[in-house]
Design an enzyme around this catalytic site. Structure first.
Site, PDB file in Angstrom:
ATOM      1  N   ASP A   1     -11.458   2.230   3.739  1.00  0.00           N
ATOM      2  CA  ASP A   1     -11.756   0.799   3.573  1.00  0.00           C
ATOM      3  C   ASP A   1     -13.272   0.568   3.476  1.00  0.00           C
ATOM      4  O   ASP A   1     -13.719  -0.508   3.121  1.00  0.00           O
ATOM      5  CB  ASP A   1     -11.238   0.012   4.790  1.00  0.00           C
ATOM      6  CG  ASP A   1      -9.908  -0.678   4.504  1.00  0.00           C
ATOM      7  OD1 ASP A   1      -9.596  -0.877   3.314  1.00  0.00           O
ATOM      8  OD2 ASP A   1      -9.201  -1.031   5.466  1.00  0.00           O
TER       9      ASP A   1
ATOM     10  N   GLN B   1      -4.957  -1.942   9.447  1.00  0.00           N
ATOM     11  CA  GLN B   1      -4.809  -3.257   8.822  1.00  0.00           C
ATOM     12  C   GLN B   1      -5.393  -4.348   9.722  1.00  0.00           C
ATOM     13  O   GLN B   1      -5.053  -4.450  10.890  1.00  0.00           O
ATOM     14  CB  GLN B   1      -3.312  -3.510   8.554  1.00  0.00           C
ATOM     15  CG  GLN B   1      -3.017  -4.754   7.757  1.00  0.00           C
ATOM     16  CD  GLN B   1      -3.544  -4.698   6.323  1.00  0.00           C
ATOM     17  OE1 GLN B   1      -3.409  -3.693   5.640  1.00  0.00           O
ATOM     18  NE2 GLN B   1      -4.180  -5.768   5.887  1.00  0.00           N
TER      19      GLN B   1
ATOM     20  N   LYS C   1       0.842  -1.199   0.000  1.00  0.00           N
ATOM     21  CA  LYS C   1       0.000   0.000   0.000  1.00  0.00           C
ATOM     22  C   LYS C   1       0.882   1.256   0.000  1.00  0.00           C
ATOM     23  O   LYS C   1       0.613   2.224  -0.700  1.00  0.00           O
ATOM     24  CB  LYS C   1      -0.940  -0.009   1.216  1.00  0.00           C
ATOM     25  CG  LYS C   1      -2.074  -1.018   1.045  1.00  0.00           C
ATOM     26  CD  LYS C   1      -2.836  -1.335   2.315  1.00  0.00           C
ATOM     27  CE  LYS C   1      -3.810  -2.479   2.046  1.00  0.00           C
ATOM     28  NZ  LYS C   1      -4.507  -2.967   3.232  1.00  0.00           N
TER      29      LYS C   1
END
Ligand code: NAP
Length: 284
Positions: free
Chosen positions: A119, A96, A52
Site C-alpha cells: 500500500d 485494510q 482484491k
C-alpha cells in the site's frame, strides 16, 4: 472532442501485464502472494477485500485473507503481522483501513516490513516517494499516473493542481506529478482563492470527497480533469467533479464510475508483483 479516459480499459492493460509477470515468475518456480488483513465488520471494507481477492485469483496471485474479529487486540494483530513478515510465500501485506478505534493505525502500519508494504503507507516508503527513489507508490495516485502515461499526457512543464492533501491520495499525487516535472500546487480546506488556483491548472486532480465539488467555472478550457472522488449520492456512485458540465470544457476527463476506481486495485496487483520480484532478486 473531449477524451474520456477509460479506467476499465487501462486497468485491464495493467492487469494483463501483471498476469504475464506472474506467469514468468511461476515458470522460474516463484509464486506471488498477497496477505489481506481485515479487522471487524465494516461493510465497505469487506467489499474492497473481496474485490482484491478476486483480482488476485484472476492474475495468478495467491491471496490469503485474515478476517479478524472487532475485538482483536493490538498485540494479536502485531503478532499476525510479524508472522506474515517472515512468511516466504507472502510478498505483500495489506491491512485494510480504517481499523477499529482501539487499534492504532500508525503502530500497525509501521509494523509491516517496508518491502512487503504494497500500500506504500509505511513511513520508509513515504520517505522514498519524497526523494523520488521508490518501489511502491500508493495505489490510487499510481493509478492516476498510469492513466496519464497511457493517454500520452505529458506532465512536464504543466501547471498541476491537486485538491486534497491526504497521505493516501493528495500528497503522494502531488509528489508524483512533481517527479514528472509538473509545477504543482496542492490545495486543501484552508486554501484561499481555490477557484482562481484551479483555473490555472492544465492538469486538475480532485481528491476531496464531496460530490460535484469541482464545477465548470473552476476549470480552464482544455484542461485534463482527473476525478479521484468516490461519493454516494442518492445511492449512486459519483465523483468530486460535476462531470456533465465539466466534460465539454476539458480536453480529457475521467468518469466515475469507470475512471480512477478500477485503477487502484490494478496498481495494488502491480505493487505485489514488484514486491515478489524484489524479494526474489528478479529484474524489473
Ligand atoms: P480525505 O482524507 O478526507 O481528504 C480530503 C481532502 O480534501 C483533505 O485534504 C481536505 O482538506 C480537502 N478538502 C475538504 N474540503 C475541502 C474544500 N472545501 N476545499 C478544498 N479542499 C477540501 O479523503 P481521501 O482519502 O484523500 O479521499 C478523497 C476522495 O477520493 C474520497 O471521495 C475518497 O472516497 C476517494 N478515494 C478514491 C479512491 C479510488 O480508488 N478511486 C481511493 C482513495 C480515495 P484538509 O486537509 O484541510 O481537511
Amino acid at each position: 472532442m473531449t477524451k474520456i479516459i477509460d479506467g476499465k480499459v487501462i486497468s485491464a492493460a495493467v492487469k494483463q501485464r501483471v498476469a504475464d509477470g506472474v506467469k514468468e515468475l511461476n515458470a522460474k518456480g516463484i509464486t506471488v502472494g498477497l496477505a489481506v488483513i481485515i479487522v471487524g465488520d465494516d461493510p465497505a471494507s469487506k467489499v474492497y477485500v473481496a474485490n482484491k481477492k478476486k483480482a488476485c485469483e484472476a492474475l495468478g496471485i495467491i491471496s490469503e485473507e485474515y478476517a479478524l474479529p472487532e475485538s482483536t487486540t493490538e498485540e494479536e494483530l502485531l503478532s499476525l503481522i510479524k508472522e506474515l513478515n517472515s512468511k516466504k510465500s507472502i510478498n505483500g501485506i495489506l491491512c485494510q483501513l480504517p481499523l477499529p478505534k482501539h487499534l492504532d493505525e500508525k503502530i500497525i502500519i509501521n509494523s509491516i516490513l517496508p518491502e512487503k508494504d504494497v500500500d506504500a503507507f509505511h513511513p520508509s516508503n513515504v520517505g522514498k516517494i519524497m526523494i523520488g527513489d521508490y518501489d511502491f507508490v500508493p495505489c490510487t495516485p499510481a493509478g492516476v499516473m498510469e492513466m496519464l502515461k497511457y493517454e500520452n499526457i505529458d506532465v512536464e512543464g504543466k501547471t498541476c493542481v491537486v485538491i486534497g492533501r491526504s497521505n493516501i491520495v493528495g500528497k503522494p499525487m502531488g509528489m508524483l506529478l512533481l517527479h514528472k516535472n509538473g509545477t504543482v500546487t496542492i490545495c486543501h480546506s484552508r486554501t484561499k482563492n481555490l477557484k482562481e488556483i484551479c483555473l490555472t491548472a492544465d492538469i486538475l486532480v480532485a481528491a476531496v470527497g464531496r460530490a460535484n465539488f469541482v464545477t465548470a467555472d473552476m476549470v480552464k478550457e482544455g484542461a485534463v480533469v482527473i476525478d479521484v472522488g468516490m461519493n454516494r449520492e442518492n445511492g449512486k456512485l459519483c465523483g468530486d467533479v460535476d462531470y456533465e458540465n465539466v466534460k465539454d470544457k476539458a480536453s480529457a476527463i475521467t468518469p466515475v464510475p469507470g475512471g480512477v476506481g478500477p485503477m487502484t486495485i490494478a496498481m495494488l496487483m502491480q505493487n505485489t508483483l514488484t514486491a515478489a520480484k524484489k524479494q526474489n532478486n528478479c529484474k524489473e
